[in-house]
Design a protein around this motif. Structure first.
Motif, PDB file in Angstrom:
ATOM      1  N   ALA B  28       0.833  -1.207   0.000  1.00 42.01           N
ATOM      2  CA  ALA B  28       0.000   0.000   0.000  1.00 42.01           C
ATOM      3  C   ALA B  28       0.867   1.256   0.000  1.00 42.01           C
ATOM      4  CB  ALA B  28      -0.931  -0.002   1.211  1.00 42.01           C
ATOM      5  N   VAL B  29       1.935   1.242   0.808  1.00 43.76           N
ATOM      6  CA  VAL B  29       2.801   2.425   0.885  1.00 43.76           C
ATOM      7  C   VAL B  29       3.566   2.616  -0.434  1.00 43.76           C
ATOM      8  CG1 VAL B  29       4.857   3.343   2.002  1.00 43.76           C
ATOM      9  CG2 VAL B  29       3.016   2.411   3.386  1.00 43.76           C
ATOM     10  N   GLY B  30       4.085   1.521  -0.964  1.00 42.32           N
ATOM     11  CA  GLY B  30       4.823   1.605  -2.230  1.00 42.32           C
ATOM     12  C   GLY B  30       3.935   2.101  -3.359  1.00 42.32           C
ATOM     13  N   CYS B 323       9.829  -1.653  -1.417  1.00 39.26           N
ATOM     14  CA  CYS B 323       8.641  -2.235  -0.791  1.00 39.26           C
ATOM     15  C   CYS B 323       8.419  -3.657  -1.294  1.00 39.26           C
ATOM     16  CB  CYS B 323       7.415  -1.376  -1.086  1.00 39.26           C
ATOM     17  SG  CYS B 323       7.456   0.199  -0.228  1.00 39.26           S
ATOM     18  N   LEU B 324       8.668  -3.884  -2.574  1.00 39.46           N
ATOM     19  CA  LEU B 324       8.455  -5.215  -3.131  1.00 39.46           C
ATOM     20  C   LEU B 324       9.502  -6.199  -2.618  1.00 39.46           C
ATOM     21  CD1 LEU B 324       7.256  -4.659  -6.770  1.00 39.46           C
ATOM     22  CD2 LEU B 324       5.977  -5.033  -4.685  1.00 39.46           C
ATOM     23  N   LEU B 325      10.757  -5.748  -2.534  1.00 36.40           N
ATOM     24  CA  LEU B 325      11.801  -6.624  -1.989  1.00 36.40           C
ATOM     25  C   LEU B 325      11.414  -7.035  -0.574  1.00 36.40           C
ATOM     26  CD1 LEU B 325      14.974  -4.753  -3.222  1.00 36.40           C
ATOM     27  CD2 LEU B 325      14.286  -7.057  -3.849  1.00 36.40           C
ATOM     28  N   ASN B 326      10.889  -6.053   0.151  1.00 37.99           N
ATOM     29  CA  ASN B 326      10.407  -6.301   1.493  1.00 37.99           C
ATOM     30  C   ASN B 326       9.327  -7.382   1.478  1.00 37.99           C
ATOM     31  OD1 ASN B 326      10.853  -5.327   4.091  1.00 37.99           O
ATOM     32  ND2 ASN B 326       8.879  -4.317   4.093  1.00 37.99           N
ATOM     33  N   THR B 327       8.394  -7.224   0.542  1.00 38.04           N
ATOM     34  CA  THR B 327       7.296  -8.186   0.432  1.00 38.04           C
ATOM     35  C   THR B 327       7.817  -9.572   0.044  1.00 38.04           C
ATOM     36  OG1 THR B 327       5.913  -6.355  -0.274  1.00 38.04           O
ATOM     37  CG2 THR B 327       5.043  -8.560  -0.621  1.00 38.04           C
ATOM     38  N   ILE B 328       8.787  -9.608  -0.882  1.00 38.86           N
ATOM     39  CA  ILE B 328       9.349 -10.907  -1.267  1.00 38.86           C
ATOM     40  C   ILE B 328       9.924 -11.605  -0.042  1.00 38.86           C
ATOM     41  CG2 ILE B 328      11.103 -12.085  -2.656  1.00 38.86           C
ATOM     42  CD1 ILE B 328      10.885  -9.832  -4.689  1.00 38.86           C
ATOM     43  N   GLY B 329      10.697 -10.851   0.742  1.00 37.96           N
ATOM     44  CA  GLY B 329      11.307 -11.420   1.948  1.00 37.96           C
ATOM     45  C   GLY B 329      10.255 -11.962   2.896  1.00 37.96           C
ATOM     46  N   LEU B 330       9.200 -11.175   3.097  1.00 34.44           N
ATOM     47  CA  LEU B 330       8.156 -11.589   4.027  1.00 34.44           C
ATOM     48  C   LEU B 330       7.395 -12.800   3.492  1.00 34.44           C
ATOM     49  CD1 LEU B 330       6.885  -8.032   4.973  1.00 34.44           C
ATOM     50  CD2 LEU B 330       8.212  -9.563   6.413  1.00 34.44           C
ATOM     51  N   LEU B 331       7.134 -12.811   2.184  1.00 32.86           N
ATOM     52  CA  LEU B 331       6.445 -13.960   1.587  1.00 32.86           C
ATOM     53  C   LEU B 331       7.292 -15.218   1.720  1.00 32.86           C
ATOM     54  CD1 LEU B 331       4.883 -12.580  -1.718  1.00 32.86           C
ATOM     55  CD2 LEU B 331       3.665 -13.755   0.099  1.00 32.86           C
ATOM     56  N   ALA B 363      -1.311 -14.374  -3.227  1.00 30.76           N
ATOM     57  CA  ALA B 363      -0.556 -13.142  -3.463  1.00 30.76           C
ATOM     58  C   ALA B 363      -1.453 -12.102  -4.136  1.00 30.76           C
ATOM     59  CB  ALA B 363       0.652 -13.433  -4.340  1.00 30.76           C
ATOM     60  N   GLY B 364      -2.287 -12.592  -5.061  1.00 31.55           N
ATOM     61  CA  GLY B 364      -3.217 -11.685  -5.736  1.00 31.55           C
ATOM     62  C   GLY B 364      -4.150 -11.023  -4.741  1.00 31.55           C
ATOM     63  N   MET B 365      -4.607 -11.806  -3.752  1.00 30.47           N
ATOM     64  CA  MET B 365      -5.492 -11.233  -2.733  1.00 30.47           C
ATOM     65  C   MET B 365      -4.782 -10.134  -1.959  1.00 30.47           C
ATOM     66  SD  MET B 365      -7.293 -14.644  -1.243  1.00 30.47           S
ATOM     67  CE  MET B 365      -8.085 -13.804   0.127  1.00 30.47           C
ATOM     68  N   ILE B 366      -3.521 -10.427  -1.605  1.00 34.20           N
ATOM     69  CA  ILE B 366      -2.750  -9.411  -0.884  1.00 34.20           C
ATOM     70  C   ILE B 366      -2.599  -8.174  -1.762  1.00 34.20           C
ATOM     71  CG2 ILE B 366      -0.422  -8.899  -0.049  1.00 34.20           C
ATOM     72  CD1 ILE B 366      -0.426 -11.695   1.153  1.00 34.20           C
ATOM     73  N   GLY B 367      -2.393  -8.426  -3.074  1.00 37.02           N
ATOM     74  CA  GLY B 367      -2.270  -7.318  -4.011  1.00 37.02           C
ATOM     75  C   GLY B 367      -3.538  -6.481  -4.066  1.00 37.02           C
ATOM     76  N   VAL B 368      -4.687  -7.151  -4.098  1.00 38.99           N
ATOM     77  CA  VAL B 368      -5.952  -6.416  -4.176  1.00 38.99           C
ATOM     78  C   VAL B 368      -6.135  -5.552  -2.934  1.00 38.99           C
ATOM     79  CG1 VAL B 368      -8.463  -6.637  -4.171  1.00 38.99           C
ATOM     80  CG2 VAL B 368      -7.091  -8.062  -5.691  1.00 38.99           C
ATOM     81  N   VAL B 369      -5.910  -6.171  -1.756  1.00 36.49           N
ATOM     82  CA  VAL B 369      -6.080  -5.401  -0.519  1.00 36.49           C
ATOM     83  C   VAL B 369      -5.070  -4.253  -0.486  1.00 36.49           C
ATOM     84  CG1 VAL B 369      -6.065  -5.485   1.986  1.00 36.49           C
ATOM     85  CG2 VAL B 369      -6.927  -7.430   0.689  1.00 36.49           C
ATOM     86  N   GLY B 370      -3.798  -4.571  -0.841  1.00 39.45           N
ATOM     87  CA  GLY B 370      -2.757  -3.535  -0.881  1.00 39.45           C
ATOM     88  C   GLY B 370      -3.134  -2.433  -1.860  1.00 39.45           C
ATOM     89  N   ILE B 414      -1.601  -5.363  -7.892  1.00 37.32           N
ATOM     90  CA  ILE B 414      -1.727  -6.808  -8.124  1.00 37.32           C
ATOM     91  C   ILE B 414      -0.496  -7.326  -8.863  1.00 37.32           C
ATOM     92  CG2 ILE B 414      -3.078  -8.585  -9.287  1.00 37.32           C
ATOM     93  CD1 ILE B 414      -5.553  -6.863  -8.766  1.00 37.32           C
ATOM     94  N   VAL B 415      -0.092  -6.608  -9.894  1.00 32.98           N
ATOM     95  CA  VAL B 415       1.098  -7.026 -10.644  1.00 32.98           C
ATOM     96  C   VAL B 415       2.315  -7.068  -9.712  1.00 32.98           C
ATOM     97  CG1 VAL B 415       2.709  -6.334 -12.459  1.00 32.98           C
ATOM     98  CG2 VAL B 415       0.253  -6.222 -12.867  1.00 32.98           C
ATOM     99  N   SER B 416       2.434  -6.042  -8.863  1.00 34.70           N
ATOM    100  CA  SER B 416       3.555  -6.002  -7.928  1.00 34.70           C
ATOM    101  C   SER B 416       3.521  -7.210  -7.007  1.00 34.70           C
ATOM    102  CB  SER B 416       3.497  -4.737  -7.073  1.00 34.70           C
ATOM    103  OG  SER B 416       3.474  -3.610  -7.891  1.00 34.70           O
ATOM    104  N   ALA B 417       2.327  -7.478  -6.450  1.00 35.70           N
ATOM    105  CA  ALA B 417       2.217  -8.587  -5.505  1.00 35.70           C
ATOM    106  C   ALA B 417       2.547  -9.905  -6.199  1.00 35.70           C
ATOM    107  CB  ALA B 417       0.813  -8.627  -4.912  1.00 35.70           C
ATOM    108  N   LEU B 418       2.064 -10.062  -7.439  1.00 38.31           N
ATOM    109  CA  LEU B 418       2.335 -11.307  -8.157  1.00 38.31           C
ATOM    110  C   LEU B 418       3.826 -11.424  -8.458  1.00 38.31           C
ATOM    111  CD1 LEU B 418      -0.694 -11.605 -10.588  1.00 38.31           C
ATOM    112  CD2 LEU B 418      -0.359 -12.620  -8.341  1.00 38.31           C
ATOM    113  N   ALA B 419       4.426 -10.301  -8.868  1.00 36.50           N
ATOM    114  CA  ALA B 419       5.863 -10.323  -9.147  1.00 36.50           C
ATOM    115  C   ALA B 419       6.629 -10.702  -7.885  1.00 36.50           C
ATOM    116  CB  ALA B 419       6.321  -8.961  -9.662  1.00 36.50           C
ATOM    117  N   ALA B 420       6.182 -10.117  -6.759  1.00 35.13           N
ATOM    118  CA  ALA B 420       6.854 -10.409  -5.499  1.00 35.13           C
ATOM    119  C   ALA B 420       6.673 -11.874  -5.116  1.00 35.13           C
ATOM    120  CB  ALA B 420       6.320  -9.500  -4.398  1.00 35.13           C
ATOM    121  N   ALA B 421       5.553 -12.462  -5.525  1.00 33.88           N
ATOM    122  CA  ALA B 421       5.237 -13.828  -5.101  1.00 33.88           C
ATOM    123  C   ALA B 421       5.976 -14.880  -5.923  1.00 33.88           C
ATOM    124  CB  ALA B 421       3.731 -14.057  -5.198  1.00 33.88           C
ATOM    125  N   LEU B 422       6.527 -14.486  -7.074  1.00 32.62           N
ATOM    126  CA  LEU B 422       7.097 -15.487  -7.977  1.00 32.62           C
ATOM    127  C   LEU B 422       8.170 -16.347  -7.317  1.00 32.62           C
ATOM    128  CD1 LEU B 422       7.359 -13.920 -11.525  1.00 32.62           C
ATOM    129  CD2 LEU B 422       5.853 -15.717 -10.674  1.00 32.62           C
TER     130      LEU B 422
END
Lengths: 403, 440, 233
Positions: B28-30, B323-331, B363-370, B414-422
């Motif tokens: 959301a912040v990113g 923010c995405l690198l952060n998300t990748i790490g957390l995922l 990941a898509g769900m997280i993307g939608v909420v984000g 959503i694209v960001s979240a999916l990219a982060a989830a790969l």
């Protein structure tokens, strides 16, 4: 201490650590370049205009009757202003520094139309200009009253004497050593101007212009329905006099309106609004980014602790002290951070080189990178401290449990 | 399976509240940082004349100094001299043509206690209004004949009409400007082209003028140009106003409307012929350099998007990357925490493809909420920008989010979240079935 | 039913080769209840993983239900696991966030049954293990024995051809263990083939046949011998 084992343990699970390192590196690159921009902007904002800024205000009189004796009105207005108690001096002019609108001219070292060698902002003033602006005359002398002439909107021809800034002298005569007083340049093919004085500093009206320090005073009173007055007051009288002067000028003639009453401080704020906003935005970005990276470190460190609960229990059972466990995680973070910070420094310098090219940013000051490095090392250690302390609290008894 | 994945995603998000919150917050912040700048840039680089982009052209001819181009690299001046503006306009070779400049008038409202005030104005010609599709609340622009006869007519903007005539239909009423009477021919409805494409010379984002009057009247009356005036050749000494009008000083903007490519080519030929003719009488010392820019090209040429915005856009993109690198790490952390669950599902018959779908869906769900929260953070970011630039009246036009931006925010999230989830998902799918199921 | 011929499994790392199974051959007939025993590191777990299609084999052939399953791709293997094999683990491996009903539902979802069919099968199998009244409980609200019953219900819901049980009573006290074993016997009697890996002697008696694994091979020794070995181990 246990550098080797920590390093080898990390290398066995590269993914997570790699991510943190990359994150720190990008954070570092953004931080350093944001710093560089902020520094440049705050330097720009810190430059003095040359005016007595705190005690000066300006206003515009717009006459709207087609047939007006504007020459008489201007003379009356100036008498009124100069005789108001608390006013040091006042002048009718076309603009003033920080106003973001004004007059500029191309200058020639030889007569003729050719290519100009320099350019300068023009302030039309009379012999009171020097004192009203509060300028520091470092060479030559002020205009004498006889040198000041009356003319229509634009000078025709240009007055033969000018006072220039030191910076304009340097730009006009780059190879000249010594005094600029007595030297001549040309406005157009046959309009020579003789330099009679040099002031230390007087900025052009456009703060973002690369030639902002190049300006000159031209001794001319312009006979126009639109006239701008700049008024300098005794310290502390500005705000009160601003209201009083507006009122008395408005009452002295019904054929004009008074507009754009503003202090130089206000003009400065408006002129640097974009730069001030940029500094605030970048400060916010850096803080948020650092916080996010910090939280990321906390998140991954917590996870790493949770995953190694049993291992930590066994270490404790084997005699590791609580501080030893804390040290282990701190050291691990230090190693990851260092990789990120060092590659971040390279990335930051690279990005800066790009920005210098693409956006004509000034190159980095030497200390920005080390300062950012230290900040990020501290952030990393602070972020990992919580999870590390939690890890040290794991009971050694865990080692004997089966799950 | 869609609903099943939805259910699993919800369970997983609820089972790891801290990690999930951090991830959603990071996205959301990113997204907020990125979209704030993207929105501002989107508005700045918008084209209010998009629908007529292939019909409107800004006219440039090069009357400048033979030794020194107006602007490197060899650009012609962005405005015209009075001589050229008048000649080109009066030739009437385009379907429509308009010449204009910015000026100021003192409005003297009726009534004894009403105080006169100065009003930013535009001196222009009759074609200006139909060319730029100016919407009218009452009446219309003036006739071309008023340009010729120097009739004192005026068009007001809605706001000024409200101030002067209480918002009534003021067509036919009289207005006093600098002690001269003008007849109102029309009132413009709300109209804010951003950027102000017809005159980009000063601030491209300022509001349009509130008062319009004939170019011919302004020239005859010697109205001041409050826009830019640039000169390279001295005006003949002692020649006064007439000398200025006959000088090589540039201060007038000119646009033409040409309905097709042939008309454009014809007009370019006309400009060439005009310049050749002028060269014969000793003007236009530079090589032929005539230009017709459509609105998009002209805004590009004038670089209406502030450099700061591009710098910020770059930083905002890097910000999103962090923010995405952060998300990748957390995922990744979350995936490892769930290794046991994953390996069990594999043992119970879930193929890699099914697990991949499950995790990507989550990941898509997280993307939608984000993304939805990202719209909120973008809104907050825009309010922040608005506050920082509150002294600039025009800022309110730059901080508006339209539907395309809202959609872009969600898609980007959503694209960001999916990219982060790969990467984390790839790691997850490669967990050997049952590997985590025995005692450890 | 299950036919392994000369199956070998070699784990390779950069420096070491470990032969977990060497020329392992075994045939299990339809309806059998086979126990697999052997000392630690003998290859029991590897055998179980290969039998359950959780791991590839290095060489040899493996036929399940008359079909060669040694060369299948991931999707096909997942399908076979899902349809033909039921797993029971020592540590139950229920998903803690899901209730009993949803835990049993997991393999049925991947099977692609429609909702009424899933509901019928889940309820039937949970009834069968005697936990019909606990369907909406979370695993943590049940005792160990009950959890293992849920795991059995989950394994049976898809009506697999055979069950692979890995130390199914390892985490249970003897009373609970007995009831779980009674349940397995009952299932076997009803026709499901069971292979159970264990090192508990008490369990071996429940099986109709015992296989003793040693050094990655089926050992043909007499029961007394392996009993002695186990006692020693």
């Amino acid at each position: 201490m246990e550098f080797g084992p920590v390093w080898r343990a990390m290398m066995r699970n590269k993914g997570g650590y790699f991510l943190i390192a990359v994150q720190i590196a990008v954070t570092m690159a953004v931080m350093v370049n944001a710093f560089a921009i902020m520094q440049e902007r705050s330097f720009k904002m810190g430059r003095p205009s040359g005016l007595d800024e705190a005690n000066t205000f300006a206003l515009v009189s717009v006459g709207f009757k087609p047939e007006m004796d504007s020459k008489a009105l201007i003379s009356e207005d100036l008498d009124l202003l100069r005789n108001t108690p608390g006013v040091i001096n006042a002048v009718a002019t076309n603009s003033y520094p920080l106003r973001q609108g004004g007059w500029s001219e191309g200058l020639h070292r030889e007569p003729g139309v050719g290519k100009s060698v320099s350019s300068s902002a023009i302030y039309f003033v009379d012999e009171h200009g020097l004192e009203t602006f509060g300028l520091n005359l470092i060479d030559g002398r002020n205009f004498s009253p006889e040198q000041v002439s009356w003319d229509k909107d634009s000078p025709d021809p240009w007055p033969a004497t000018v006072i220039i800034t030191q910076a304009l002298g340097e730009d006009l005569y780059p190879d000249h050593e010594g005094s600029y007083v007595g030297k001549t340049f040309w406005f157009d093919d046959d309009n020579p101007a003789n330099i009679v004085g040099v002031v230390e500093r007087l900025q052009a009206p456009w703060p973002s212009w690369t030639g902002v320090e190049r300006s000159m005073l031209v001794p001319l009173r312009r006979e126009s329905n639109d006239v701008r007055y700049v008024v300098r007051t005794e310290p502390g009288y500005r705000d009160q006099l601003m209201l009083q002067v507006e009122e008395s000028l408005a009452n002295s003639s019904k054929d004009r309106i008074i507009r754009q009453v503003a202090t130089v401080d206000e003009a400065r704020k408006l002129a640097y609004l974009g730069d001030a906003a940029m500094i605030k935005i970048l400060t916010f970005v850096i803080s948020l980014l650092t916080a996010i990276t910090g939280l990321g470190i906390v998140g991954l460190a917590s996870f790493s602790v949770a995953r190694r609960t049993r291992q930590i229990g066994i270490r404790r059972a084997l005699g590791a002290t609580r501080p030893a466990i804390v040290r282990y995680f701190m050291l691990e973070n230090f190693l990851v951070s260092s990789i990120g910070i060092v590659s971040g420094a390279v990335l930051a310098v690279g990005l800066n080189m790009f920005m210098v090219q693409a956006f004509s940013l000034t190159p980095l000051a030497w200390y920005v990178v080390p300062v950012a490095m230290i900040i990020l090392w501290i952030v990393g250690q602070v972020a990992v401290a919580g999870p590390a302390r939690k890890a040290s609290g794991i009971s050694p008894a865990i080692a004997t449990r089966s799950i | 399976m869609f609903r099943y994945y939805l259910k699993l995603g919800m369970l997983s998000i609820r089972a790891n509240p801290v990690l999930s919150t951090l991830m959603i917050a990071a996205i959301a912040v990113g997204i907020g940082a990125c979209m704030t700048i993207v929105t501002v840039r989107h508005v700045m680089s918008g084209n209010p004349m998009e629908h007529k982009n292939d019909q409107l052209y800004h006219v440039q001819v090069d009357n400048w100094n033979p030794d020194d181009p107006y602007e490197d690299p060899d650009k012609p001046p962005e405005q015209l001299t009075y001589m050229d503006a008048k000649a080109l306009h009066d030739a009437g070779r385009a379907f429509r043509q308009t010449t204009s400049f910015k000026t100021a008038r003192v409005v003297q409202p009726e009534g004894d206690d009403a105080r006169p005030f100065q009003q930013e104005s535009r001196a222009t010609t009759a074609d200006f209004f139909p060319m730029f599709d100016v919407p009218f609340q009452y009446g219309s622009g003036w006739d071309r004949s008023s340009d010729v006869t120097e009739e004192r007519v005026v068009v007001l903007a809605r706001e000024l009409n409200e101030k002067l005539f209480g918002g009534e239909d003021s067509v036919g009423r009289t207005l006093t400007l600098n002690d001269e009477s003008y007849r109102v021919t029309g009132v413009i409805d709300t109209w804010t082209p951003v950027p102000k494409v017809y005159d980009l010379n000063n601030n491209p984002y300022e509001e349009p003028e509130q008062l319009y009057l004939p170019f011919s009247v302004a020239v005859a009356g010697g109205f001041d140009n409050t826009g830019n005036t640039s000169c390279w050749k001295p005006i003949e000494e002692g020649s006064g106003r007439d000398g200025f009008l006959a000088s090589e000083c540039i201060w007038i903007q000119m646009w033409v409307e040409l309905q097709n490519a042939t008309a454009k080519q014809d007009y370019l030929n006309f400009l060439d012929a005009y310049v050749e003719e002028q060269k014969l009488i000793g003007r236009f010392p530079r090589p032929m350099n005539n230009r017709l820019h459509n609105p998009a090209e002209w805004m590009e040429d004038r670089e209406v998007v502030e450099e700061d915005v591009d710098v910020l856009l770059g930083l905002a993109v890097l910000f999103l990357v962090v923010c995405l690198l952060n998300t990748i790490g957390l995922l990744l952390a979350k995936a490892m925490r769930r290794a046991k669950d994953t390996s069990l599902r594999r043992a119970l018959g879930a193929s890699k493809a099914e697990l991949f779908k499950q995790h990507v869906f989550e990941a898509g769900m997280i993307g939608v909420v984000g993304g939805v929260l990202g719209i909120g953070t973008t809104w907050a970011g825009l309010r922040g920008i608005e506050n920082l630039y509150i002294e600039y009246e025009f800022v309110q036009h730059l901080v508006r989010m339209d539907w395309s931006m809202v959609l872009l925010a969600i898609v980007l999230a959503i694209v960001s979240a999916l990219a982060a989830a790969l990467y984390p998902t790839w790691r997850t799918c490669n967990i050997t079935p049952a590997s985590h199921l025995r005692l450890q | 039913m299950l036919n392994m011929k000369n199956v070998s499994k070699v784990y390779r790392t950069d420096t070491v080769e470990t032969h977990a199974l060497r020329e392992f051959s075994l045939t299990v007939e339809e309806g059998e209840f086979v126990s697999v025993t052997g000392p630690s590191g003998s290859g029991k777990t590897t055998f179980l993983n290969i039998a359950g299609l959780l791991e590839d084999l290095t060489s040899g052939t493996y036929e399940l239900d008359g079909r060669d399953v040694s060369q299948l791709n991931d999707k096909e293997r997942s399908r076979v696991r899902n349809e033909k094999i039921g797993f029971i683990f020592q540590s139950f491996n229920l998903i803690p966030e899901l209730n009993i009903f949803d835990n049993v539902d997991v393999p049925l979802r991947y099977r692609g049954f429609d909702a009424p069919e899933r509901k019928r099968r889940i309820e039937e199998s949970i009834e069968m293990v005697g936990l019909g009244s606990r369907m909406s409980h979370l695993p943590a609200q049940l005792s160990g024995g009950q959890q293992q019953r849920v795991a059995i219900a989950r394994a049976l819901a898809g009506e697999p051809r055979f069950l692979l049980a890995d130390e199914p009573t390892g985490n249970l006290d003897s009373q609970m263990a007995d009831s779980v074993l009674d349940l397995l016997t009952e299932i076997n009697t009803a026709g499901t083939t069971i292979i159970m890996v264990t090192h508990e002697l008490g369990l071996v008696d429940r099986a109709r046949r015992n296989i003793f694994v040693r050094d990655g091979r089926v050992s043909d020794g007499v029961p007394e011998l392996h009993l002695a070995d186990l006692a020693a181990g």
